[in-house]
Scaffold this motif. Structure first.
Motif, PDB file in Angstrom:
ATOM      1  N   GLN A  67       0.790  -1.237   0.000  1.00 22.11           N
ATOM      2  CA  GLN A  67       0.000   0.000   0.000  1.00 22.11           C
ATOM      3  C   GLN A  67       0.822   1.288   0.000  1.00 22.11           C
ATOM      4  O   GLN A  67       0.349   2.334   0.435  1.00 22.11           O
ATOM      5  N   ASP A  68       2.073   1.210  -0.465  1.00 27.38           N
ATOM      6  CA  ASP A  68       2.860   2.423  -0.689  1.00 27.38           C
ATOM      7  C   ASP A  68       2.645   2.882  -2.117  1.00 27.38           C
ATOM      8  O   ASP A  68       2.566   2.055  -3.030  1.00 27.38           O
ATOM      9  N   SER A  69       2.582   4.179  -2.312  1.00 29.34           N
ATOM     10  CA  SER A  69       2.548   4.775  -3.647  1.00 29.34           C
ATOM     11  C   SER A  69       3.739   5.731  -3.733  1.00 29.34           C
ATOM     12  O   SER A  69       4.323   6.088  -2.704  1.00 29.34           O
ATOM     13  N   PRO A  70       4.105   6.177  -4.922  1.00 28.93           N
ATOM     14  CA  PRO A  70       5.184   7.163  -5.008  1.00 28.93           C
ATOM     15  C   PRO A  70       4.904   8.402  -4.148  1.00 28.93           C
ATOM     16  O   PRO A  70       5.791   8.883  -3.451  1.00 28.93           O
ATOM     17  N   TYR A  71       3.674   8.879  -4.189  1.00 29.90           N
ATOM     18  CA  TYR A  71       3.310  10.045  -3.373  1.00 29.90           C
ATOM     19  C   TYR A  71       3.453   9.753  -1.883  1.00 29.90           C
ATOM     20  O   TYR A  71       4.096  10.510  -1.147  1.00 29.90           O
ATOM     21  N   LEU A  72       2.871   8.655  -1.414  1.00 31.78           N
ATOM     22  CA  LEU A  72       2.914   8.338   0.021  1.00 31.78           C
ATOM     23  C   LEU A  72       4.342   8.088   0.495  1.00 31.78           C
ATOM     24  O   LEU A  72       4.740   8.540   1.570  1.00 31.78           O
ATOM     25  N   TYR A  73       5.125   7.359  -0.308  1.00 34.51           N
ATOM     26  CA  TYR A  73       6.492   7.047   0.081  1.00 34.51           C
ATOM     27  C   TYR A  73       7.352   8.308   0.104  1.00 34.51           C
ATOM     28  O   TYR A  73       8.158   8.508   1.019  1.00 34.51           O
ATOM     29  N   ALA A  74       7.176   9.161  -0.896  1.00 34.49           N
ATOM     30  CA  ALA A  74       7.939  10.409  -0.928  1.00 34.49           C
ATOM     31  C   ALA A  74       7.639  11.258   0.303  1.00 34.49           C
ATOM     32  O   ALA A  74       8.543  11.846   0.904  1.00 34.49           O
ATOM     33  N   GLY A  75       6.374  11.291   0.718  1.00 30.81           N
ATOM     34  CA  GLY A  75       6.011  12.035   1.917  1.00 30.81           C
ATOM     35  C   GLY A  75       6.592  11.417   3.170  1.00 30.81           C
ATOM     36  O   GLY A  75       7.175  12.099   4.012  1.00 30.81           O
ATOM     37  N   ALA A  76       6.467  10.104   3.291  1.00 33.59           N
ATOM     38  CA  ALA A  76       6.936   9.408   4.494  1.00 33.59           C
ATOM     39  C   ALA A  76       8.443   9.499   4.661  1.00 33.59           C
ATOM     40  O   ALA A  76       8.948   9.571   5.782  1.00 33.59           O
ATOM     41  N   ARG A  77       9.168   9.480   3.550  1.00 37.00           N
ATOM     42  CA  ARG A  77      10.635   9.430   3.602  1.00 37.00           C
ATOM     43  C   ARG A  77      11.311  10.771   3.354  1.00 37.00           C
ATOM     44  O   ARG A  77      12.538  10.842   3.275  1.00 37.00           O
ATOM     45  N   GLY A  78      10.517  11.817   3.214  1.00 36.17           N
ATOM     46  CA  GLY A  78      11.108  13.137   3.023  1.00 36.17           C
ATOM     47  C   GLY A  78      11.797  13.312   1.685  1.00 36.17           C
ATOM     48  O   GLY A  78      12.757  14.067   1.564  1.00 36.17           O
ATOM     49  N   ARG A  79      11.301  12.630   0.662  1.00 40.94           N
ATOM     50  CA  ARG A  79      11.837  12.783  -0.702  1.00 40.94           C
ATOM     51  C   ARG A  79      11.182  14.030  -1.299  1.00 40.94           C
ATOM     52  O   ARG A  79      10.240  13.946  -2.089  1.00 40.94           O
ATOM     53  N   LEU A  80      11.671  15.182  -0.902  1.00 41.22           N
ATOM     54  CA  LEU A  80      10.993  16.453  -1.134  1.00 41.22           C
ATOM     55  C   LEU A  80      10.792  16.770  -2.618  1.00 41.22           C
ATOM     56  O   LEU A  80       9.706  17.202  -3.016  1.00 41.22           O
ATOM     57  N   GLU A  81      11.817  16.574  -3.430  1.00 35.28           N
ATOM     58  CA  GLU A  81      11.685  16.924  -4.856  1.00 35.28           C
ATOM     59  C   GLU A  81      10.666  16.033  -5.557  1.00 35.28           C
ATOM     60  O   GLU A  81       9.861  16.503  -6.356  1.00 35.28           O
ATOM     61  N   ILE A  82      10.695  14.737  -5.246  1.00 38.75           N
ATOM     62  CA  ILE A  82       9.720  13.827  -5.856  1.00 38.75           C
ATOM     63  C   ILE A  82       8.323  14.114  -5.315  1.00 38.75           C
ATOM     64  O   ILE A  82       7.338  14.055  -6.049  1.00 38.75           O
ATOM     65  N   LEU A  83       8.236  14.464  -4.039  1.00 41.53           N
ATOM     66  CA  LEU A  83       6.941  14.834  -3.459  1.00 41.53           C
ATOM     67  C   LEU A  83       6.351  16.050  -4.184  1.00 41.53           C
ATOM     68  O   LEU A  83       5.160  16.070  -4.498  1.00 41.53           O
TER      69      LEU A  83
END
Length: 196
Positions: A67-83
């Motif tokens: 249930q991870d998506s690129p959006y959710l994972y970027a938010g959870a892991r602080g991947r700011l540019e991808i977020l």
């Protein structure tokens, strides 16, 4: 071809990503874990590859088997540019992870100050409650070290309208959690915001 695209995404090889897509690799093809190439790029923080995939129409909300998506994972892991890319390309602000939490909750827990700022400004619900009975504010206290990053996150959440007295499933308030952990600075911030 799908596995090649995933490898190119993981390695931030934009030329290979574009070549494979042009050759017919499905932009949202899945690996054995159900991850798309964009999620693989997000895991690796391959910003340029993520940008190329999103430009080609990759789904920022496509979830894998956990249930991870690129959006959710970027938010959870602080991947700011991808977020930022995900938010600009249709991120579902109401989508939740396997714990029933929005992207904001793990961002707050993990001390990603700028991610929390971006998500609150984007309009993610600050008082969303996950399956554990916790909001972003509660996780920023319960699962933190009480240090400067989490103090700043508590302020950001309160500024974004978080309910300072919204208790967990056991009726324990954010202020009570902060006091139990000896987080004086956070307790002061909460008290100044009307915590009881």
């Amino acid at each position: 071809m799908v596995s090649d695209l995933h490898d190119a995404a993981a390695n931030n090889d934009v030329a290979a990503v574009r070549r494979l897509l042009a050759a017919g690799a499905p932009v949202d093809g899945r690996n054995l874990a159900g991850a798309t190439s964009l999620l693989v790029a997000t895991h690796a923080n391959s910003i340029a590859a993520a940008e190329a995939l999103i430009a080609a129409g990759a789904d920022v909300n496509a979830k894998d088997s956990i249930q991870d998506s690129p959006y959710l994972y970027a938010g959870a892991r602080g991947r700011l540019e991808i977020l930022k890319l995900a938010l600009a390309h249709g991120a579902d602000l109401k989508s939740v992870n396997r714990f029933g939490g929005t992207a904001l909750i793990p961002a707050a827990e993990r001390g990603h100050v700028e991610t929390v700022r971006l998500l609150t400004e984007a309009g993610v619900a600050v008082d969303h409650i996950n399956r554990l009975g916790w909001t972003a504010l509660l996780e920023a206290i319960i699962l933190s070290d009480g240090g400067p990053a989490h103090q700043q996150i508590v302020r950001l959440l309160l500024d974004a309208g978080a309910n300072v007295n919204l208790a967990d499933h056991d009726g324990v308030t954010p202020l009570a959690h902060a006091r139990q952990r000896g987080y004086r600075a956070i307790a002061q911030i909460l008290t100044a915001a009307g915590a009881r």
